[in-house]
Motif scaffolding. Structure first.
Motif, short mmCIF file in Angstrom:
data_model
loop_
_atom_site.label_atom_id
_atom_site.label_comp_id
_atom_site.label_asym_id
_atom_site.label_seq_id
_atom_site.Cartn_x
_atom_site.Cartn_y
_atom_site.Cartn_z
N PRO A 26 18.20 35.69 15.37
CA PRO A 26 17.80 35.23 16.71
C PRO A 26 17.12 36.30 17.55
N ALA A 27 17.63 37.53 17.48
CA ALA A 27 17.03 38.60 18.29
C ALA A 27 15.61 38.90 17.85
N TYR A 28 15.40 39.02 16.53
CA TYR A 28 14.05 39.34 16.04
C TYR A 28 13.09 38.17 16.25
N ARG A 29 13.59 36.95 16.11
CA ARG A 29 12.74 35.78 16.37
C ARG A 29 12.31 35.75 17.83
N LEU A 51 10.57 36.40 8.64
CA LEU A 51 11.37 35.48 9.44
C LEU A 51 12.33 34.67 8.56
N ILE A 52 11.81 34.14 7.45
CA ILE A 52 12.64 33.35 6.54
C ILE A 52 13.73 34.21 5.92
N TRP A 53 13.36 35.42 5.52
CA TRP A 53 14.33 36.35 4.94
C TRP A 53 15.45 36.67 5.92
N LEU A 54 15.10 36.93 7.17
CA LEU A 54 16.13 37.19 8.18
C LEU A 54 17.03 35.98 8.38
N TYR A 55 16.43 34.81 8.41
CA TYR A 55 17.20 33.58 8.63
C TYR A 55 18.20 33.34 7.50
N ARG A 112 20.49 26.24 13.42
CA ARG A 112 20.14 25.08 12.61
C ARG A 112 18.69 25.16 12.19
N LEU A 113 18.43 24.71 10.95
CA LEU A 113 17.12 24.91 10.34
C LEU A 113 16.01 24.11 11.02
N TRP A 114 16.23 22.81 11.20
CA TRP A 114 15.13 21.98 11.70
C TRP A 114 14.68 22.36 13.10
N PRO A 115 15.58 22.66 14.03
CA PRO A 115 15.10 23.15 15.33
C PRO A 115 14.30 24.43 15.23
N GLU A 116 14.67 25.30 14.28
CA GLU A 116 13.91 26.55 14.11
C GLU A 116 12.51 26.27 13.59
N ILE A 117 12.41 25.37 12.60
CA ILE A 117 11.09 25.01 12.09
C ILE A 117 10.23 24.39 13.17
N LEU A 118 10.84 23.50 13.96
CA LEU A 118 10.11 22.86 15.05
C LEU A 118 9.66 23.89 16.08
N LEU A 119 10.53 24.84 16.36
CA LEU A 119 10.19 25.89 17.33
C LEU A 119 9.01 26.72 16.84
N VAL A 120 9.02 27.07 15.55
CA VAL A 120 7.92 27.86 14.99
C VAL A 120 6.61 27.08 15.04
#
Length: 314
Positions: A172-175, A160-164, A79-87
């Protein structure tokens, strides 16, 4: 060529040897011509490659279709928002901890001279030569200053955005690798504060020399960031991560070649701008390797925990 008689027994007509015959349920051989009055082959029409139209491969019952597989890949995207928050949390923690690194200038400078001495022994001390090259060639130094200040964030975030978006199954692995690598870097900053070359006599801070904008210059803006967080070089670690991620996913050789050049350019820039030593770059590569190992172990532990076989895989 064989012959066959018609119903009257008077007329004989040729029958092609290529005419197919088929066995009936009782085992008798029947003519290859269907009794449909149109002369169509009994086994029905054929495709261009000679196969009967009914012989095309049929999907196995219960097997996922291409559409279902594509949906599964799309469904694997976090999910996008958790990823943004994590970053944001990760980068905030990185900036905070980085600026809490002990700032003992005398100790950091002493370590810098020890590092240069080791590089001299190993014939790796190219920092001064590259720094002089940049200073005497403004057309190289000025773009390099902006490259150093921005590329590590823009390119890393872009990958990161391109992979997502384009390769969610690999994201997930690269992040996880880059996050683990950054945490390793923070430990290195804390344990080994190091003065960068631009703080030593003889070296030139290219940002101050050419009056450009920079994030780690030795002038008034230096107070905004810890100046002794040099070992390992996160510029180097992140640039190698970008190259590995792109090369590991794309199939275009030109794109892969450009990706491979990125850490090479980064290496030259961090030396020419007098922000890092060669061994800082080596430390960055080592941090990435350790981050990869930590990430891989974490994924394995998670898989073991979720395994339905009582914590056993395979």
């Amino acid at each position: 060529m064989t012959t066959a008689a018609d119903a009257s027994g008077d007329e004989v007509r040729p029958v092609s040897e290529e005419t197919d015959t088929a066995r009936t349920d009782g085992g008798a051989r029947t003519s290859g011509t269907a009794a449909n009055g149109h002369g169509a082959p009994a086994d029905g029409p054929r495709t261009a490659d000679g196969r009967r139209t009914g012989d095309e491969p049929r999907p196995v019952e219960g097997a996922p279709t291409a559409e279902a597989a594509a949906g599964a890949v799309r469904g694997s995207r976090p999910r996008l928002w958790p990823e943004i928050l994590l970053v944001l949390i990760g980068y905030g923690a990185y900036s905070l901890v980085r600026n809490l690194v002990p700032t003992d200038h005398a100790m950091a400078s002493h370590r810098a001279y020890e590092l240069l001495g080791l590089e001299y022994t190993l014939n790796l001390d190219v920092e001064y030569t590259l720094n002089r090259l940049f200073v005497t060639h403004p057309w190289v130094a000025i773009p390099a200053n902006y490259f150093y200040a921005t590329a590590h964030m823009i390119v890393t975030a872009g990958v990161l955005i391109w992979l997502y978006l384009r390769h969610p199954g690999r994201y997930p692995a690269y992040r996880s690798i880059i996050f683990a690598t950054t945490m390793v870097g923070l430990v290195g900053f804390w344990l080994f504060p190091l003065a960068p070359p631009r703080m030593l006599p003889g070296f030139t801070d290219t940002v101050i020399n050419f009056g450009t904008w920079g994030i780690y210059d030795s002038g008034p803006t230096a107070s905004m960031s810890n100046q002794y967080a040099a070992m390992p070089s996160m510029h180097m670690a992140w640039s190698i991560w970008c190259a590995v991620a792109v090369i590991g996913v794309v199939r275009n050789r030109w794109v892969a070649a450009v990706a491979a050049l990125y850490p090479v350019i980064t290496f030259i820039v961090i030396m020419g701008t007098a922000n890092h030593y060669v061994l800082d770059a080596v430390g960055g590569a080592a941090a990435l390797a350790l981050g990869h190992a930590i990430s891989r172990s974490a994924f394995r532990v998670g898989a073991l925990a979720l395994s339905p076989r009582g914590g056993r895989l395979g």
